[in-house]
Design a protein around this motif. Structure first.
Motif, PDB file in Angstrom:
ATOM      1  N   UNK A 156      10.084   3.268  -3.788  1.00 26.65           N
ATOM      2  CA  UNK A 156      10.675   4.125  -2.755  1.00 26.65           C
ATOM      3  C   UNK A 156      11.162   3.302  -1.563  1.00 26.65           C
ATOM      4  N   UNK A 157      10.357   2.280  -1.188  1.00 32.35           N
ATOM      5  CA  UNK A 157      10.676   1.556   0.047  1.00 32.35           C
ATOM      6  C   UNK A 157      11.282   0.183  -0.191  1.00 32.35           C
ATOM      7  N   UNK A 158      11.080  -0.341  -1.406  1.00 33.48           N
ATOM      8  CA  UNK A 158      11.542  -1.700  -1.676  1.00 33.48           C
ATOM      9  C   UNK A 158      10.632  -2.748  -1.052  1.00 33.48           C
ATOM     10  N   UNK A 159       9.463  -2.288  -0.552  1.00 33.02           N
ATOM     11  CA  UNK A 159       8.526  -3.219   0.084  1.00 33.02           C
ATOM     12  C   UNK A 159       7.334  -3.407  -0.837  1.00 33.02           C
ATOM     13  N   UNK A 160       6.972  -4.682  -1.083  1.00 33.95           N
ATOM     14  CA  UNK A 160       5.892  -4.949  -2.034  1.00 33.95           C
ATOM     15  C   UNK A 160       4.538  -4.583  -1.426  1.00 33.95           C
ATOM     16  N   UNK A 161       3.541  -4.436  -2.331  1.00 35.12           N
ATOM     17  CA  UNK A 161       2.186  -4.075  -1.885  1.00 35.12           C
ATOM     18  C   UNK A 161       1.629  -5.144  -0.944  1.00 35.12           C
ATOM     19  N   UNK A 162       1.926  -6.445  -1.263  1.00 35.90           N
ATOM     20  CA  UNK A 162       1.409  -7.536  -0.428  1.00 35.90           C
ATOM     21  C   UNK A 162       1.937  -7.412   1.008  1.00 35.90           C
ATOM     22  N   UNK A 163       3.205  -7.035   1.109  1.00 34.12           N
ATOM     23  CA  UNK A 163       3.805  -6.918   2.448  1.00 34.12           C
ATOM     24  C   UNK A 163       3.266  -5.700   3.190  1.00 34.12           C
ATOM     25  N   UNK A 164       2.996  -4.627   2.424  1.00 38.05           N
ATOM     26  CA  UNK A 164       2.635  -3.364   3.071  1.00 38.05           C
ATOM     27  C   UNK A 164       1.154  -3.292   3.462  1.00 38.05           C
ATOM     28  N   UNK A 165       0.265  -3.866   2.622  1.00 38.02           N
ATOM     29  CA  UNK A 165      -1.176  -3.719   2.865  1.00 38.02           C
ATOM     30  C   UNK A 165      -1.575  -4.267   4.227  1.00 38.02           C
ATOM     31  N   UNK A 166      -2.357  -3.469   4.950  1.00 40.49           N
ATOM     32  CA  UNK A 166      -2.846  -3.895   6.259  1.00 40.49           C
ATOM     33  C   UNK A 166      -1.900  -3.562   7.402  1.00 40.49           C
ATOM     34  N   UNK A 167      -0.668  -3.190   7.067  1.00 38.55           N
ATOM     35  CA  UNK A 167       0.325  -2.870   8.111  1.00 38.55           C
ATOM     36  C   UNK A 167       0.156  -1.416   8.567  1.00 38.55           C
ATOM     37  N   UNK A 168       0.539  -1.115   9.820  1.00 37.96           N
ATOM     38  CA  UNK A 168       0.559   0.291  10.222  1.00 37.96           C
ATOM     39  C   UNK A 168       1.613   1.013   9.360  1.00 37.96           C
ATOM     40  N   UNK A 211      -2.219   0.650   6.180  1.00 34.07           N
ATOM     41  CA  UNK A 211      -2.096   0.866   4.733  1.00 34.07           C
ATOM     42  C   UNK A 211      -3.220   0.152   3.982  1.00 34.07           C
ATOM     43  N   UNK A 212      -3.924   0.907   3.113  1.00 33.29           N
ATOM     44  CA  UNK A 212      -4.995   0.306   2.306  1.00 33.29           C
ATOM     45  C   UNK A 212      -4.657   0.352   0.818  1.00 33.29           C
ATOM     46  N   UNK A 213      -3.683   1.132   0.453  1.00 33.89           N
ATOM     47  CA  UNK A 213      -3.296   1.256  -0.958  1.00 33.89           C
ATOM     48  C   UNK A 213      -1.796   1.513  -1.005  1.00 33.89           C
ATOM     49  N   UNK A 214      -1.109   0.874  -1.934  1.00 37.04           N
ATOM     50  CA  UNK A 214       0.360   0.956  -1.983  1.00 37.04           C
ATOM     51  C   UNK A 214       0.764   0.872  -3.440  1.00 37.04           C
ATOM     52  N   UNK A 215       1.047   1.975  -4.054  1.00 34.87           N
ATOM     53  CA  UNK A 215       1.304   1.932  -5.502  1.00 34.87           C
ATOM     54  C   UNK A 215       2.766   1.611  -5.797  1.00 34.87           C
ATOM     55  N   UNK A 216       3.053   1.477  -7.116  1.00 38.60           N
ATOM     56  CA  UNK A 216       4.411   1.044  -7.456  1.00 38.60           C
ATOM     57  C   UNK A 216       5.448   2.098  -7.073  1.00 38.60           C
TER      58      UNK A 216
END
Ligand SMILES: Nc1ncnc2c1ncn2[C@@H]1O[C@H](COP(=O)(O)OP(=O)(O)OP(=O)(O)O)[C@@H](O)[C@H]1O
Ligand SMILES: [Mg+2]
Length: 764
Positions: free
Chosen positions: A294-306, A284-289
């Motif tokens: 939708x997921x309840x997962x913040x951008x900080x947690x999601x960025x860089x993750x598969x 993940x390189x971009x994660x909008x609000x």
């Protein structure tokens, strides 16, 4: 050495100049005095020498001449010569005497000189007398012996003069020699003084020069150093200015970049879609609000993750992402169904390949099209109804006429052949069929009618009260009918006949849904539909309505049936039992009246149709219902746990309660609610939907809570009519009470506020 300032340097050089000038003046004065001494000595020598020469020329020479003349006088052969010589002697004698007495203008330098000159004068006098004697002797013709004695005397006197002159001259020579020596000494001293002072001066000058050179050199060095310092300071300053400028530019550029990034991120975040950027590896390189929501997962947690980690639902889509990147073509997946909290939702996915600045990847756009689809369904249904209405309207009209002819002729025929029983039976059968056909055409005509008949404001309660018998007749005995008509419902502008037909159709459907008996509930109440309701119910409009609910405890409907019930000719009933036009008519009536209809149905539990008819504008138009006045809504600060399987309703309840001051915790089903209750002890009240998927419905949850946490207050809500609820609640008094006091869906904020406060303030 201290640094030399311009002023300091000029002061020092001035001091040195004054010092050097003083030394030169002193030397000059000293030399003047020395030279004056020498000059005096030379004058003295000159005086002595001129004395000697004067004495020689004015005394020695005339005396020696006088001596020669006197000698000539003595030796003169004749008197004539003698006389002539005598005259000469007298003249010379007189002249010399005069000159000597004058002192020849001599100024004597000393008493000794004067004395010696006096000696010369007295010797002269003696000699002059001796000459006089000589002259006398010559005249008288003295004898030779006497004459010799006379001349000898004269010679003696002459020698005395010569001696005196010699003594005087010797004295003068001595004086001049001494003076010359003194002058020589003075001159020597003056010379040495000049030499010494010159040497001293040269040395002083040299020292001064060295000092000045040193000073100037240091001054120059300092000036140079200072200039270099100034230069380097200026360079440092220029460098710092340049750095500051470039720093400022950098800060400005950063600021612009940040602004742009914020701006872009705001744009991305303001999009209702889920936007996710992924790289070639699927990270993940971009994660909008939208994605966060939708997921309840913040951008900080999601960025860089598969991608599969924060968004497991999309793990199967990686191949499509790769396809999009490889083909550089966007990939569209028009409709995808997925389950969310037990509810089926629809989404549309588009994958856009990305290649920016050498970075490859893709952007995944996900749109929840559940609502859009529902809106489209409503629109399509309306269009379909319109088309079918137009089509069937024309046909039904003709059919009605045709059936009229058929029925009329059949009845006439029946009268003419009343003796033939067999033929009578056939005619009756034909008449029955024709009447059924007429019934259908009547329904079709009702359904296809566009225009509202002339209508006046009517009271719904009055109509319903008058329908008691009609309704009862349409049902079986095993069905209990309950009517709960709220007093003071607003008047509505409808066609009363059409309304009665609609109620009848709904009752008949309820009867069919309860073959083994049950309960039919007919209720009325005033309702204000707000924006929250409208956004959840496509096709509805905000405003004041009278709600008529017809609910049963029958077999219920699944989603598929629910979505099709209003379609003309849709029926699940056996052939010949249902035409599928009943609900189409109801729908058509409600639409014509400017209202709205919704269905709450649960398989095995029952169905409730809620018809919203707009409040008639009479005399005091637009009087807002006091219930809807937010200023009068009671609020509170308690914590409420809201339980509902419908996300949209959960959100609405949360917003309403937050606005009223309450703290809200939410759960999507009863199991989740139980878990929350176990973990938290700050809950004051549970507000739960009754019908929920899963093992526990609202009643089971309420029973569990009442047993485990008796102090907790409970409020239930349901789209079903109240009496039906009572049945579901069974014999439990507490649950029956909850069913009695439950909130009817849809509720607006004021209704929720009042119900919540009532339950919270209730002592029991
Ligand atoms: N109260 C209800 N409970 C369960 N299903 C219902 C209920 N009302 C309507 N339906 C479903 O909706 C369908 C359509 O109803 P509608 O009244 O339009 O037609 P019908 O009852 O089948 O025929 P008609 O009313 O024309 O005689 C029904 O066949 C039935 O499946
Ligand atoms: Mg029907």
């Amino acid at each position: 050495m201290e640094p030399v300032s311009d002023k300091g340097l000029s002061t020092r050089i001035l001091a040195l100049f004054i010092f050097t000038t003083s030394v030169l003046i002193f030397q000059g004065v000293y030399n003047i005095f020395s030279l004056d001494g020498v000059n005096n000595s030379i004058t003295k020598v000159y005086d002595s020498v001129s004395q000697v020469s004067i004495v020689s020329s004015e005394i020695s020479l005339p005396i020696s001449e006088l001596r020669q003349l006197s000698m000539g006088l003595v030796l003169a052969p004749n008197d004539a010569l003698r006389e002539e010589l005598k005259v000469n002697v007298n003249q010379l004698q007189k002249k010399t005497d005069l000159q000597l007495r004058d002192g020849a203008g001599v100024v004597f330098a000393s008493a000794e000189a004067s004395r010696l000159y006096g000696n010369i004068l007295s010797a002269w006098k003696g000699y002059s007398l001796a000459v006089d004697v000589t002259k006398a002797y010559v005249n008288e013709g003295v004898r030779i012996a006497a004459f010799i004695s006379v001349t000898a005397h004269e010679k003696k006197m002459y020698d005395r003069v010569t001696l005196a002159v010699g003594a005087y001259n010797a004295y003068q020579v001595k004086i001049s020699t001494e003076t010359f020596k003194a002058a020589q000494e003075n001159a020597r001293l003056a010379f040495w003084a000049v030499v010494i002072t010159t040497v001293v001066e040269v040395l002083i000058l040299k020292a001064i020069l060295a000092y000045v050179i040193n000073l100037v050199r240091k001054y120059v060095a300092e000036r140079r150093k200072h200039a270099e310092e100034v230069k380097s300071k200026r360079q440092v300053m220029e460098e710092s200015i340049r750095l500051k400028k470039s720093l400022r530019e950098r800060v400005e550029a950063d600021e612009k970049l940040r602004h742009l990034r914020n701006y872009l991120s705001n744009i991305i975040n303001s999009m209702p879609s889920v936007l996710i950027g992924v790289d070639l590896e699927g990270n993940v390189t971009q994660w909008n609000s939208g994605a966060v929501e939708e997921t309840g997962i913040s951008a900080e947690e999601a960025l860089g993750q598969p991608l599969s980690k924060p968004f497991p639902r999309l793990s199967d889509e990686m191949q499509r992402v790769r396809d999009a990147i490889d083909s550089r073509q966007k990939q569209v997946v028009p409709q995808q169904q997925y389950e969310q909290n037990g509810v089926t939702r629809l989404s549309e996915m588009t994958i856009y390949p990305l290649a920016t600045n050498g970075v490859e990847g893709a952007v995944i756009r996900l749109d929840d099209i559940t609502e859009k689809n529902a809106n489209e369904l409503v629109l399509r249904r309306a269009q379909k109804m319109e088309a079918i209405g137009q089509l069937t309207g024309g046909i039904a009209h003709d059919f009605n006429n045709i059936l009229g002819i058929v029925i009329g002729n059949l009845e006439l025929l029946k009268l003419s052949i009343h003796e033939n029983e067999k033929a009578q039976e056939r005619i009756d059968s034909a008449l029955k069929g024709a009447e059924r056909g007429a019934d259908i055409t009547r329904k079709l005509l009702q359904f296809s009618r566009h225009k509202v008949k002339e209508s006046e404001p009517v009271d719904i309660n009055t109509i319903l009260e008058g329908m008691d018998e009609l309704v009862a007749k349409s049902l079986t005995v095993s069905i209990e009918v309950n009517t709960d008509l709220t007093e003071g419902v607003w008047p509505v502008n409808i066609d009363a006949g059409d309304f009665e037909d609609s109620i009848l159709n709904l009752s008949l459907n309820a009867k069919d849904a309860m073959p083994d008996g049950g309960c039919l509930n007919i209720e009325t109440s005033n309702k204000v539909l707000d924006q929250s309701y409208v956004s959840c119910n496509p096709g509805s409009k905000t405003g004041e309505y009278v709600m008529v609910s017809v609910g049963d405890s029958g077999i219920g409907m699944n989603d598929e049936t629910k979505n099709s019930v209003f379609e003309p000719f849709f029926s699940t009933k056996k052939l010949g039992r249902g035409t599928g036009l009943g609900l189409s008519m109801v729908y058509s009536f409600v639409e014509r009246s400017g209202g709205h209809i919704n269905i709450y149905s649960e398989v095995g539990k029952g169905t409730t149709f809620n018809i919203f008819l707009p409040r008639a504008v009479v005399e005091t138009p637009n009087v807002t219902s006091p219930k809807n006045s937010s200023s009068e809504m009671p609020g509170g600060t308690e914590t409420i746990l809201v339980v509902d399987d419908e996300d949209a309703l959960l959100d609405i309840a949360k917003d309403y309660l937050n606005y009223l001051g309450y703290t809200v915790v939410t759960a999507s089903n009863a199991e989740q609610a139980v878990k929350i209750l176990e973990e938290t002890d700050s809950i004051d009240m549970v507000f739960s939907d009754i019908i929920m998927p899963g093992d526990m419905d609202g009643y089971s949850l309420a029973g569990y809570i009442h047993e485990k946490y008796p102090e907790y207050k409970i409020l239930l809500a349901s789209g079903f009519a109240k009496k039906g609820g009572e049945l579901i609640a069974g014999t439990n008094d507490y649950l029956t009470k909850l069913a009695e006091g439950r909130l009817h869906k849809p509720y607006n904020q004021a209704e929720l506020a009042i119900a919540v406060r009532r339950v919270l303030d209730d002592d029991v």
